[in-house]
Every structure is written in C-alpha cells, then in structure tokens.
Write a protein that holds these residues in place. Structure first.
Motif, PDB file in Angstrom:
ATOM      1  N   GLN A  11       0.820  -1.209   0.000  1.00  0.00           N
ATOM      2  CA  GLN A  11       0.000   0.000   0.000  1.00  0.00           C
ATOM      3  C   GLN A  11       0.854   1.260   0.000  1.00  0.00           C
ATOM      4  OE1 GLN A  11      -2.585   0.526   3.415  1.00  0.00           O
ATOM      5  NE2 GLN A  11      -4.103   1.574   2.180  1.00  0.00           N
ATOM      6  N   GLY A  12       1.978   1.225   0.705  1.00  0.00           N
ATOM      7  CA  GLY A  12       2.857   2.388   0.764  1.00  0.00           C
ATOM      8  C   GLY A  12       3.836   2.474  -0.397  1.00  0.00           C
ATOM      9  N   PHE A  13       3.763   1.501  -1.323  1.00  0.00           N
ATOM     10  CA  PHE A  13       4.663   1.481  -2.481  1.00  0.00           C
ATOM     11  C   PHE A  13       3.825   1.329  -3.753  1.00  0.00           C
ATOM     12  CE2 PHE A  13       6.956  -0.075   1.160  1.00  0.00           C
ATOM     13  CZ  PHE A  13       8.199   0.533   1.075  1.00  0.00           C
ATOM     14  N   PRO A  14       3.143   2.383  -4.179  1.00  0.00           N
ATOM     15  CA  PRO A  14       2.232   2.255  -5.332  1.00  0.00           C
ATOM     16  C   PRO A  14       2.926   1.824  -6.613  1.00  0.00           C
ATOM     17  CG  PRO A  14       2.564   4.571  -4.730  1.00  0.00           C
ATOM     18  CD  PRO A  14       3.158   3.757  -3.639  1.00  0.00           C
ATOM     19  N   GLU A  15       4.168   2.290  -6.836  1.00  0.00           N
ATOM     20  CA  GLU A  15       4.869   1.882  -8.051  1.00  0.00           C
ATOM     21  C   GLU A  15       5.190   0.387  -8.032  1.00  0.00           C
ATOM     22  OE1 GLU A  15       8.282   4.309  -8.532  1.00  0.00           O
ATOM     23  OE2 GLU A  15       7.147   6.148  -8.950  1.00  0.00           O
ATOM     24  N   GLU A  16       5.606  -0.118  -6.866  1.00  0.00           N
ATOM     25  CA  GLU A  16       5.871  -1.554  -6.742  1.00  0.00           C
ATOM     26  C   GLU A  16       4.592  -2.347  -6.948  1.00  0.00           C
ATOM     27  OE1 GLU A  16       8.861  -2.891  -6.232  1.00  0.00           O
ATOM     28  OE2 GLU A  16       9.926  -0.988  -6.000  1.00  0.00           O
ATOM     29  N   ARG A  17       3.512  -1.871  -6.373  1.00  0.00           N
ATOM     30  CA  ARG A  17       2.223  -2.570  -6.495  1.00  0.00           C
ATOM     31  C   ARG A  17       1.776  -2.637  -7.954  1.00  0.00           C
ATOM     32  NH1 ARG A  17      -1.817   1.158  -4.189  1.00  0.00           N
ATOM     33  NH2 ARG A  17      -1.477   2.077  -6.246  1.00  0.00           N
ATOM     34  N   ASP A  18       1.825  -1.520  -8.646  1.00  0.00           N
ATOM     35  CA  ASP A  18       1.382  -1.502 -10.050  1.00  0.00           C
ATOM     36  C   ASP A  18       2.286  -2.352 -10.932  1.00  0.00           C
ATOM     37  OD1 ASP A  18      -0.604   0.213  -9.218  1.00  0.00           O
ATOM     38  OD2 ASP A  18       0.456   2.040  -9.839  1.00  0.00           O
ATOM     39  N   TRP A  19       3.598  -2.304 -10.645  1.00  0.00           N
ATOM     40  CA  TRP A  19       4.522  -3.121 -11.447  1.00  0.00           C
ATOM     41  C   TRP A  19       4.253  -4.606 -11.266  1.00  0.00           C
ATOM     42  CZ3 TRP A  19       8.181  -6.706  -9.762  1.00  0.00           C
ATOM     43  CH2 TRP A  19       9.023  -7.209 -10.763  1.00  0.00           C
ATOM     44  N   LEU A  20       4.017  -5.015 -10.031  1.00  0.00           N
ATOM     45  CA  LEU A  20       3.792  -6.430  -9.754  1.00  0.00           C
ATOM     46  C   LEU A  20       2.464  -6.908 -10.335  1.00  0.00           C
ATOM     47  CD1 LEU A  20       5.075  -8.837  -8.369  1.00  0.00           C
ATOM     48  CD2 LEU A  20       3.944  -8.160  -6.236  1.00  0.00           C
ATOM     49  N   LEU A  21       1.439  -6.062 -10.262  1.00  0.00           N
ATOM     50  CA  LEU A  21       0.136  -6.445 -10.811  1.00  0.00           C
ATOM     51  C   LEU A  21       0.165  -6.550 -12.329  1.00  0.00           C
ATOM     52  CD1 LEU A  21      -2.270  -4.301  -8.585  1.00  0.00           C
ATOM     53  CD2 LEU A  21      -1.983  -6.789  -8.529  1.00  0.00           C
ATOM     54  N   SER A  22       1.014  -5.773 -12.977  1.00  0.00           N
ATOM     55  CA  SER A  22       1.075  -5.775 -14.437  1.00  0.00           C
ATOM     56  C   SER A  22       2.243  -6.592 -14.977  1.00  0.00           C
ATOM     57  CB  SER A  22       1.184  -4.343 -14.960  1.00  0.00           C
ATOM     58  OG  SER A  22       2.364  -3.709 -14.472  1.00  0.00           O
ATOM     59  N   SER A  23       2.914  -7.340 -14.133  1.00  0.00           N
ATOM     60  CA  SER A  23       4.075  -8.104 -14.577  1.00  0.00           C
ATOM     61  C   SER A  23       3.666  -9.165 -15.593  1.00  0.00           C
ATOM     62  CB  SER A  23       4.748  -8.776 -13.378  1.00  0.00           C
ATOM     63  OG  SER A  23       5.816  -9.595 -13.799  1.00  0.00           O
ATOM     64  N   PRO A  24       4.399  -9.280 -16.714  1.00  0.00           N
ATOM     65  CA  PRO A  24       4.012 -10.255 -17.744  1.00  0.00           C
ATOM     66  C   PRO A  24       4.341 -11.696 -17.376  1.00  0.00           C
ATOM     67  CG  PRO A  24       6.020  -9.121 -18.378  1.00  0.00           C
ATOM     68  CD  PRO A  24       5.541  -8.462 -17.114  1.00  0.00           C
ATOM     69  N   SER A  25       5.258 -11.919 -16.450  1.00  0.00           N
ATOM     70  CA  SER A  25       5.642 -13.272 -16.072  1.00  0.00           C
ATOM     71  C   SER A  25       4.849 -13.717 -14.845  1.00  0.00           C
ATOM     72  CB  SER A  25       7.139 -13.337 -15.777  1.00  0.00           C
ATOM     73  OG  SER A  25       7.461 -12.510 -14.674  1.00  0.00           O
ATOM     74  N   ARG A  26       5.034 -14.963 -14.457  1.00  0.00           N
ATOM     75  CA  ARG A  26       4.392 -15.453 -13.247  1.00  0.00           C
ATOM     76  C   ARG A  26       4.868 -14.647 -12.039  1.00  0.00           C
ATOM     77  NH1 ARG A  26       1.887 -20.460 -12.726  1.00  0.00           N
ATOM     78  NH2 ARG A  26       1.594 -21.608 -14.674  1.00  0.00           N
ATOM     79  N   ARG A  27       3.971 -14.439 -11.093  1.00  0.00           N
ATOM     80  CA  ARG A  27       4.289 -13.595  -9.936  1.00  0.00           C
ATOM     81  C   ARG A  27       5.522 -14.084  -9.173  1.00  0.00           C
ATOM     82  NH1 ARG A  27      -0.983 -11.338  -8.926  1.00  0.00           N
ATOM     83  NH2 ARG A  27      -1.290 -10.063 -10.785  1.00  0.00           N
ATOM     84  N   PRO A  28       5.689 -15.395  -8.890  1.00  0.00           N
ATOM     85  CA  PRO A  28       6.898 -15.799  -8.159  1.00  0.00           C
ATOM     86  C   PRO A  28       8.184 -15.423  -8.889  1.00  0.00           C
ATOM     87  CG  PRO A  28       5.281 -17.569  -8.152  1.00  0.00           C
ATOM     88  CD  PRO A  28       4.769 -16.535  -9.098  1.00  0.00           C
ATOM     89  N   ILE A  29       8.202 -15.565 -10.209  1.00  0.00           N
ATOM     90  CA  ILE A  29       9.395 -15.192 -10.977  1.00  0.00           C
ATOM     91  C   ILE A  29       9.615 -13.689 -10.910  1.00  0.00           C
ATOM     92  CG2 ILE A  29      10.482 -15.267 -13.245  1.00  0.00           C
ATOM     93  CD1 ILE A  29      10.147 -17.971 -11.889  1.00  0.00           C
ATOM     94  N   ALA A  30       8.533 -12.917 -10.992  1.00  0.00           N
ATOM     95  CA  ALA A  30       8.648 -11.460 -10.898  1.00  0.00           C
ATOM     96  C   ALA A  30       9.182 -11.048  -9.528  1.00  0.00           C
ATOM     97  CB  ALA A  30       7.294 -10.810 -11.164  1.00  0.00           C
TER      98      ALA A  30
END
Length: 416
Positions: A256-275
């Motif tokens: 919540q305190g890292f909006p850029e990290e949150r948006d990057w992770l939600l839009s990551s093209p690879s599987r979340r664990p790899i990201a």
C-alpha cells in the motif's frame, strides 16, 4: 522517558505509539542531548528501543517509522476478507489427512492401537474422499455384474469356461504392477513438491534474517521492501498453482505504501513468483553500490550467501513449475485405465464360469473394483499435488517467520 525495563517491553510499547508520540519522544531525546551538551556532557543518549547501529543517512525515527508501517501492512494482510487464497482450502478427509500441517495430536491419533485405527478407518469409509470419487464406478460394475448374470440366465448361455477364468487370474499381476509403478511415480512428485516448499520456507527465513541483520539499519526502506517481497513469495506461489486463488488484494494490502511496486507487480508479464525473485535480485544489486551513492557496504561473503539463498528459492519455484507443467506420461495413465476397464468387464463372466452365483459375484466384483480403482484414483489425486499440500499454512508460516525475524533483530539487547 522510560518505556520499559526490557527490550521486549520497549519493542511492544513502540508499536503501540502513534506518529505524534514518536515525534514527541525524539524531541525529548534531543532536549536531553542539548541539556547534557550545555553542561559539558556531549555524549548522545542511547535509545533503549533498537540496539542497531543506524547509518548516518537514516535517522532512528525513519527506521522506527518504516518498521511500524511494515508491521501494519503485515497485519493488513492478516485482516483481509475471506477468500480462497486466505482460507485453508485443502481437500480434507474427515479422518487424518496430509493436506494440513500436523501436530502432536495428529500423530497420536495416527499411531493409535491397530484395532482402534482399523475401526476408525473402516467407519470413515462413507465420508472418504477417495471412496466418494470412485463410488459411481463401483456402482456401475455392480450393476453390470447383475445385468450380465440375468442376461446369461435368461438365455441359458453356457459359461462354464474355467480356462478363461484361469487366464484372467494371470492378468491380475501385470495390472497390480501397472498400478504400483504409476502410484509410486505420483508419490515421488508429491514428496518432491513438499520438499521444495520446505526449502522455500528455510531460504526465505534465512534471506530475511540476512537482510534484517546487515541492511536494515543502513537502508530501512529498501530492506523492508525486500522483506515484503519475501513475505509475499509463498502466497504468490500458492496463487500460481491453484486455479481459483487470486493474490491481487494481498498485493494491494502489502504494498500500500509502495504504489509503483504494487502496479509493477500487478502488471508483470511473467508469473508472480518469478517477478518477485527478479525484483529481489535487482534490489540486492542496489545495495552493493558504492556507499557514497547510497549503497550498503556488505562483506563479499554475505553477498554470496544472499545470492545462494535466492538461488535456492528460485530452484524451489522451478521444481513446482516443472511438476505443474509435466504430468506422468498420459499414455501410461490411458493404458492403465483401459486394462482396468477390460478387467472389470470380464471379471463377472469369469466368476460365473467357475460356478459363483450372482450375490457372491456382485460382492467380489464390487470389492475388486474398490481396491483396484481406488489405487488408481489415489495415484491420480497425488499426481497433481498442489490441491493436497498444506500451502495455506506454509505460506502463512513464511509470512509469520519473516515478521518474527524483523522483531527479533530490532529488539535484541545491545552488544556488551
């Protein structure tokens, strides 16, 4: 002001303080320092809350504020509404089950006296998940046996082919061999996946401890960002291999305190664990920059250990991915199914050929179906181990262990 006689009391009090109280406390410490300086005592007062040596670029207040926000985010994750991700959604038998983490009571129940154990297992057959899954097949074979006996009896067909019955008996050994090999291979896959999760739990705890010990005091923002990713790793792996799990709400709560990290992770093209692993590796590379550029001066052995631990995490994710995308060869499963179906269809005729009447033949066919099809069903269940593994409790354990690492490091007594 005195906020506790022990580091633990001080730590517990610290996370109950509001931001205003933090500011007032630091102002009081500053006034004490100025008062001592006016009387010739220029040594700064030491805080009894955190024994860490703080980098000159990061104040005690920044570290405490970052830790407070981290614990609030962890608590926000625990307070998420009920969903498939945050609920122990295992496929549970009402008897003992592999799909949850065991304790002393489970082992005592599992190792009960043989007579008690057999009675409990026999009476629980009506709620057994395996028995319920194969019940339609058992019912079909029972009906087929009765229909075959009725048809043969109505048309007075001669079924005294004892040689056929003996030939069918010889086929039983290859069928059992097929089932044994298939079930053993499926069990290997399940145990391999469980071992990978064990390595993941150990490695995340180790990496969080290294970050907390060597980085937290020098760069709390980057350190706690890495720790957030570590805490999220188990949940991301669970969501990747269970169809209905969604980790979007958890990402929003934890970052919540890292909006850029949150948006990057939600839009990551690879599987979340790899990201997550990729991001942790990149953040670790930031830490090894020259200290004049805001980096942390870490011993080479610590950097090597961090990378080795991250490699172990990556290996665990790779094992789970391989098990997910590569089943036991389907040709083997198809051949086993065909042989079982033919055997179940021919068994009633063989029983009639040796003079067995309709009732014993139905009971025998039903029991043989329960045994053989049950073994095949168990192998099929454990071949895809993710719905059976206690991934909820393991993910929650990783989250709790990461937070405990931060708690233990920040509330340790000062070095003598």
């Amino acid at each position: 002001r005195d906020i506790g006689n022990s580091p633990r009391q001080a730590y517990n009090h610290m996370y109950k303080m509001s931001p205003t109280e933090f500011i007032m406390r630091d102002l009081s410490l500053l006034l004490v320092f100025l008062s001592n300086a006016a009387h010739g005592n220029v040594s700064a007062p030491t805080s009894s809350v955190l024994p860490l040596t703080i980098s000159p670029n990061h104040s005690q207040l920044q570290l405490e504020s970052s830790l407070q926000q981290f614990h609030k985010d962890i608590q926000r994750v625990r307070d998420l509404p009920t969903s498939s991700l945050t609920t122990p959604c295992w496929q549970v038998s009402r008897d003992s089950t592999f799909t949850k983490s065991w304790g002393y009571e489970d082992w005592e129940r599992h190792q009960a006296h043989s007579l008690i154990r057999y009675a409990r297992h026999l009476t629980s057959i009506f709620v057994s998940t395996t028995a319920l899954n194969i019940a339609p097949t058992i019912a079909f074979v029972a009906c087929w046996t009765m229909v075959l006996f009725k048809v043969i009896g109505k048309f007075s067909l001669n079924m005294s082919a004892t040689k056929f019955a003996m030939t069918l008996t010889f086929i039983q050994a290859p069928i059992l061999l097929l089932l044994t090999l298939k079930t053993n291979r499926a069990l290997d896959r399940m145990l391999e996946t469980r071992k990978a999760w064990g390595v993941l739990s150990k490695s995340t705890r180790t990496l969080a401890g290294l970050i907390g010990t060597h980085v937290l005091a020098h760069n709390p923002k980057v350190a706690l960002l890495i720790v957030r990713y570590i805490a999220f790793l188990g949940w991301s792996l669970k969501a990747s291999f269970r169809k209905n799990d969604d980790d979007t709400d958890m990402i929003r709560a934890l970052f919540q305190g890292f909006p850029e990290e949150r948006d990057w992770l939600l839009s990551s093209p690879s599987r979340r664990p790899i990201a997550v692993i990729t991001r942790i590796r990149y953040l670790q590379s930031i830490l090894v920059k020259d200290s004049s550029q805001g980096g942390v001066s870490l011993p080479p052995v610590i950097l090597l250990r961090m990378e080795e631990t991250l490699y172990d995490i990556e290996t665990s994710v790779g094992i789970c991915t391989r098990v997910f995308v590569s089943p036991v060869p389907p040709t083997y499963t198809r051949h086993t199914s065909r042989v079982l179906v033919l055997y179940m269809f021919l068994l009633p005729a063989a029983l009639m050929g040796v003079g067995v009447t309709i009732v014993p033949a139905t009971v025998t066919s039903t029991f043989a179906t329960y045994v053989l099809v049950g073994i095949d069903e168990i192998g099929l269940e454990i071949e895809y181990p993710f719905p059976l593994l206690p991934m909820y409790s393991m993910s929650k354990n990783i989250l709790d262990e990461v937070e405990k690492q931060m708690q233990m490091i920040t509330c340790m007594p000062s070095t003598p």
